[in-house]
Design a protein around this motif. Structure first.
Motif, PDB file in Angstrom:
ATOM      1  N   ASP A 120       0.825  -1.313  -0.138  1.00  0.00           N
ATOM      2  CA  ASP A 120       0.014   0.027  -0.008  1.00  0.00           C
ATOM      3  C   ASP A 120       0.985   1.189  -0.004  1.00  0.00           C
ATOM      4  OD1 ASP A 120      -2.449  -1.430  -0.004  1.00  0.00           O
ATOM      5  OD2 ASP A 120      -2.050  -1.785   2.294  1.00  0.00           O
ATOM      6  N   ASN A 121       2.245   1.145  -0.124  1.00  0.00           N
ATOM      7  CA  ASN A 121       3.009   2.358  -0.136  1.00  0.00           C
ATOM      8  C   ASN A 121       3.462   2.787  -1.404  1.00  0.00           C
ATOM      9  OD1 ASN A 121       4.022   4.291   1.497  1.00  0.00           O
ATOM     10  ND2 ASN A 121       5.918   3.250   1.733  1.00  0.00           N
ATOM     11  N   ASN A 122       2.940   2.539  -2.496  1.00  0.00           N
ATOM     12  CA  ASN A 122       2.989   3.121  -3.818  1.00  0.00           C
ATOM     13  C   ASN A 122       4.563   2.874  -4.414  1.00  0.00           C
ATOM     14  OD1 ASN A 122       1.945   4.338  -5.969  1.00  0.00           O
ATOM     15  ND2 ASN A 122       2.741   6.263  -5.323  1.00  0.00           N
ATOM     16  N   GLY A 123       4.887   1.785  -4.003  1.00  0.00           N
ATOM     17  CA  GLY A 123       6.294   1.219  -4.466  1.00  0.00           C
ATOM     18  C   GLY A 123       7.603   2.038  -3.819  1.00  0.00           C
ATOM     19  N   ILE A 124       7.397   2.648  -2.518  1.00  0.00           N
ATOM     20  CA  ILE A 124       8.327   3.219  -1.968  1.00  0.00           C
ATOM     21  C   ILE A 124       8.842   2.264  -0.908  1.00  0.00           C
ATOM     22  CG2 ILE A 124       8.839   5.090  -0.392  1.00  0.00           C
ATOM     23  CD1 ILE A 124       6.953   6.704  -1.507  1.00  0.00           C
ATOM     24  N   PRO A 125      10.179   1.750  -0.971  1.00  0.00           N
ATOM     25  CA  PRO A 125      10.652   0.685   0.063  1.00  0.00           C
ATOM     26  C   PRO A 125      10.485   0.864   1.382  1.00  0.00           C
ATOM     27  CG  PRO A 125      12.327   1.150  -1.714  1.00  0.00           C
ATOM     28  CD  PRO A 125      11.091   2.186  -1.913  1.00  0.00           C
ATOM     29  N   THR A 126       9.735  -0.037   2.159  1.00  0.00           N
ATOM     30  CA  THR A 126       9.947   0.097   3.480  1.00  0.00           C
ATOM     31  C   THR A 126      11.100   0.239   4.096  1.00  0.00           C
ATOM     32  OG1 THR A 126       7.887  -1.306   3.668  1.00  0.00           O
ATOM     33  CG2 THR A 126       9.047  -0.849   5.670  1.00  0.00           C
ATOM     34  N   TRP A 127      12.223  -0.486   3.600  1.00  0.00           N
ATOM     35  CA  TRP A 127      13.699  -0.543   4.043  1.00  0.00           C
ATOM     36  C   TRP A 127      14.483  -1.181   2.855  1.00  0.00           C
ATOM     37  CZ3 TRP A 127      15.479  -5.485   4.016  1.00  0.00           C
ATOM     38  CH2 TRP A 127      14.881  -6.407   4.800  1.00  0.00           C
ATOM     39  N   LYS A 128      15.680  -1.118   2.667  1.00  0.00           N
ATOM     40  CA  LYS A 128      16.596  -1.491   1.810  1.00  0.00           C
ATOM     41  C   LYS A 128      17.909  -1.925   2.514  1.00  0.00           C
ATOM     42  CE  LYS A 128      17.199   2.978  -0.443  1.00  0.00           C
ATOM     43  NZ  LYS A 128      17.042   3.924  -1.455  1.00  0.00           N
ATOM     44  N   TYR A 129      18.690  -3.093   2.191  1.00  0.00           N
ATOM     45  CA  TYR A 129      19.850  -3.118   2.861  1.00  0.00           C
ATOM     46  C   TYR A 129      20.876  -3.482   1.435  1.00  0.00           C
ATOM     47  CZ  TYR A 129      23.194  -5.479   5.943  1.00  0.00           C
ATOM     48  OH  TYR A 129      24.259  -6.066   6.817  1.00  0.00           O
ATOM     49  N   ASN A 130      21.967  -2.990   1.808  1.00  0.00           N
ATOM     50  CA  ASN A 130      22.997  -3.116   0.964  1.00  0.00           C
ATOM     51  C   ASN A 130      24.039  -4.073   1.340  1.00  0.00           C
ATOM     52  OD1 ASN A 130      25.457  -0.918  -0.975  1.00  0.00           O
ATOM     53  ND2 ASN A 130      24.508  -2.429  -1.431  1.00  0.00           N
ATOM     54  N   THR A 131      24.273  -5.058   0.606  1.00  0.00           N
ATOM     55  CA  THR A 131      25.235  -6.277   0.896  1.00  0.00           C
ATOM     56  C   THR A 131      26.522  -5.886  -0.014  1.00  0.00           C
ATOM     57  OG1 THR A 131      24.524  -7.876  -0.873  1.00  0.00           O
ATOM     58  CG2 THR A 131      23.411  -7.920   1.239  1.00  0.00           C
ATOM     59  N   SER A 132      27.316  -7.004  -0.183  1.00  0.00           N
ATOM     60  CA  SER A 132      28.537  -6.622  -0.945  1.00  0.00           C
ATOM     61  C   SER A 132      28.615  -7.465  -2.258  1.00  0.00           C
ATOM     62  CB  SER A 132      29.949  -6.900  -0.163  1.00  0.00           C
ATOM     63  OG  SER A 132      29.957  -8.128   0.399  1.00  0.00           O
ATOM     64  N   GLY A 133      27.303  -8.057  -2.574  1.00  0.00           N
ATOM     65  CA  GLY A 133      27.233  -8.954  -3.795  1.00  0.00           C
ATOM     66  C   GLY A 133      25.769  -8.983  -4.370  1.00  0.00           C
ATOM     67  N   SER A 134      25.630  -9.079  -5.369  1.00  0.00           N
ATOM     68  CA  SER A 134      24.320  -9.214  -6.356  1.00  0.00           C
ATOM     69  C   SER A 134      23.267 -10.166  -5.422  1.00  0.00           C
ATOM     70  CB  SER A 134      24.311  -9.746  -7.664  1.00  0.00           C
ATOM     71  OG  SER A 134      25.105  -8.777  -8.241  1.00  0.00           O
ATOM     72  N   ILE A 135      22.205  -9.768  -5.093  1.00  0.00           N
ATOM     73  CA  ILE A 135      21.061 -10.547  -4.437  1.00  0.00           C
ATOM     74  C   ILE A 135      20.518 -11.544  -5.486  1.00  0.00           C
ATOM     75  CG2 ILE A 135      19.285 -10.794  -2.858  1.00  0.00           C
ATOM     76  CD1 ILE A 135      21.565  -9.295  -1.829  1.00  0.00           C
ATOM     77  N   SER A 151      23.292 -14.199  -1.554  1.00  0.00           N
ATOM     78  CA  SER A 151      24.102 -13.272  -2.110  1.00  0.00           C
ATOM     79  C   SER A 151      25.275 -13.880  -2.876  1.00  0.00           C
ATOM     80  CB  SER A 151      24.542 -12.035  -1.184  1.00  0.00           C
ATOM     81  OG  SER A 151      25.322 -11.283  -1.939  1.00  0.00           O
ATOM     82  N   ALA A 152      25.784 -13.080  -3.901  1.00  0.00           N
ATOM     83  CA  ALA A 152      26.771 -13.363  -4.556  1.00  0.00           C
ATOM     84  C   ALA A 152      28.092 -12.871  -3.806  1.00  0.00           C
ATOM     85  CB  ALA A 152      26.914 -12.698  -5.943  1.00  0.00           C
ATOM     86  N   ASP A 153      28.072 -12.617  -2.400  1.00  0.00           N
ATOM     87  CA  ASP A 153      28.907 -12.222  -1.716  1.00  0.00           C
ATOM     88  C   ASP A 153      29.099 -13.695  -0.961  1.00  0.00           C
ATOM     89  OD1 ASP A 153      27.103 -12.264   0.090  1.00  0.00           O
ATOM     90  OD2 ASP A 153      27.810 -10.102   0.910  1.00  0.00           O
ATOM     91  N   ASP A 154      28.753 -14.652  -1.370  1.00  0.00           N
ATOM     92  CA  ASP A 154      28.728 -15.970  -0.521  1.00  0.00           C
ATOM     93  C   ASP A 154      28.079 -15.927   0.777  1.00  0.00           C
ATOM     94  OD1 ASP A 154      30.231 -16.419  -3.144  1.00  0.00           O
ATOM     95  OD2 ASP A 154      32.223 -16.717  -1.723  1.00  0.00           O
ATOM     96  N   SER A 155      27.068 -15.086   0.867  1.00  0.00           N
ATOM     97  CA  SER A 155      26.564 -15.132   2.203  1.00  0.00           C
ATOM     98  C   SER A 155      25.019 -15.408   2.256  1.00  0.00           C
ATOM     99  CB  SER A 155      26.634 -13.537   2.706  1.00  0.00           C
ATOM    100  OG  SER A 155      27.964 -13.657   3.270  1.00  0.00           O
ATOM    101  N   LEU A 156      24.403 -15.890   3.205  1.00  0.00           N
ATOM    102  CA  LEU A 156      23.075 -15.931   3.356  1.00  0.00           C
ATOM    103  C   LEU A 156      22.602 -14.826   4.763  1.00  0.00           C
ATOM    104  CD1 LEU A 156      19.951 -17.145   3.507  1.00  0.00           C
ATOM    105  CD2 LEU A 156      21.003 -19.050   5.199  1.00  0.00           C
ATOM    106  N   TYR A 157      21.564 -14.088   4.402  1.00  0.00           N
ATOM    107  CA  TYR A 157      20.991 -13.143   5.335  1.00  0.00           C
ATOM    108  C   TYR A 157      19.625 -13.282   5.768  1.00  0.00           C
ATOM    109  CZ  TYR A 157      24.914 -10.365   3.487  1.00  0.00           C
ATOM    110  OH  TYR A 157      26.124  -9.762   2.780  1.00  0.00           O
ATOM    111  N   LEU A 158      19.438 -13.023   7.147  1.00  0.00           N
ATOM    112  CA  LEU A 158      18.145 -13.082   7.527  1.00  0.00           C
ATOM    113  C   LEU A 158      17.805 -11.720   8.064  1.00  0.00           C
ATOM    114  CD1 LEU A 158      15.482 -14.906   8.088  1.00  0.00           C
ATOM    115  CD2 LEU A 158      16.324 -15.196  10.211  1.00  0.00           C
ATOM    116  N   PHE A 159      16.554 -11.365   7.776  1.00  0.00           N
ATOM    117  CA  PHE A 159      16.258  -9.796   8.280  1.00  0.00           C
ATOM    118  C   PHE A 159      14.717 -10.128   8.879  1.00  0.00           C
ATOM    119  CE2 PHE A 159      18.511  -9.390   4.516  1.00  0.00           C
ATOM    120  CZ  PHE A 159      19.511  -8.284   4.836  1.00  0.00           C
ATOM    121  N   ASP A 160      14.376  -9.268   9.818  1.00  0.00           N
ATOM    122  CA  ASP A 160      13.170  -9.231  10.384  1.00  0.00           C
ATOM    123  C   ASP A 160      12.244  -8.156   9.414  1.00  0.00           C
ATOM    124  OD1 ASP A 160      13.778  -6.632  11.411  1.00  0.00           O
ATOM    125  OD2 ASP A 160      13.614  -7.647  13.551  1.00  0.00           O
TER     126      ASP A 160
END
Length: 215
Positions: A120-135, A151-160
């Motif tokens: 419902d927020n018209n395409g505005i991200p609630t949040w964004k997180y920058n890693t060091s590799g393509s997601i 990610s292509a930075d060889d990592s798995l991330y978990l967010f709330d």
């Protein structure tokens, strides 16, 4: 990219979404091979996700955009990931996922960002997180409370849902697939070197790993 690049089906089996190398998003009813509608993006569509009841469809495209549609085919909004900058001339959206109720959309882009949107927020991200590799891959839990990203930075991330990075895990190669169980308790991930990882949501310590043999 040619052919049907991605397919997804609503929880009740009534609706099928698809992304294609002909630069289109499609929605089908289970009873017909004639699309209910299609929408032309600016490039190939490598990822599509549909809410449990089929009311909302999200798509990620190589035109650097995340899209949201309703079941009738109405374009609700899009977000251009190039607005976040990239060292390349492109910022392809490689993966999208949507909560069961369609309220939250997760996306991952080649510009190394993980995104969460409220429908419902018209395409505005609630949040964004920058890693060091393509997601390469994202998944959102059925209730929208947790987001996993590979990610292509060889990592798995978990967010709330609030955007807190709860933990990350260093794999041995690109993390190319992720999935969260329906009850949000478990996370599975697969890496490019044929390794499967299994976690409980509360810890980045693996419950187990398995490496498939080379063929």
């Amino acid at each position: 990219m040619r052919g049907v690049t991605w397919s997804t089906i609503s929880a009740d089996g009534e609706y099928i979404g698809a992304g294609s190398g002909d630069n289109k998003v499609y929605l089908f009813d289970k009873n017909s091979s004639t699309p209910l509608w299609s929408y032309s993006t600016g490039n190939d569509v490598p990822s599509v996700a549909i809410s449990a009841d089929g009311e909302y469809i999200t798509a990620g495209s190589w035109d650097n955009k995340v899209y949201l549609f309703d079941q009738a085919g109405n374009y609700l909004w899009s977000y251009d990931t190039l607005t976040d900058g990239t060292e390349f001339f492109f910022s392809w959206v490689l993966s999208v996922s949507i909560s069961d109720d369609g309220e939250y959309i997760a996306a991952g882009s080649m510009n190394s960002f993980v995104y969460l949107f409220d429908k419902d927020n018209n395409g505005i991200p609630t949040w964004k997180y920058n890693t060091s590799g393509s997601i390469i891959s994202v998944d959102i839990s059925a209730d929208g409370e947790y987001i996993a990203a590979g990610s292509a930075d060889d990592s798995l991330y978990l967010f709330d849902q609030a955007g807190n990075n709860l933990w990350s895990y260093a794999a041995t190669d690109f993390v190319i697939s992720v999935d969260i169980s329906d009850d949000s308790e478990y996370v599975a991930a697969g890496s490019q070197d044929n390794t499967l990882y299994f976690f409980h949501r509360d810890s980045n310590q693996t419950l187990w790993t398995y490496t498939a043999p080379e063929t």
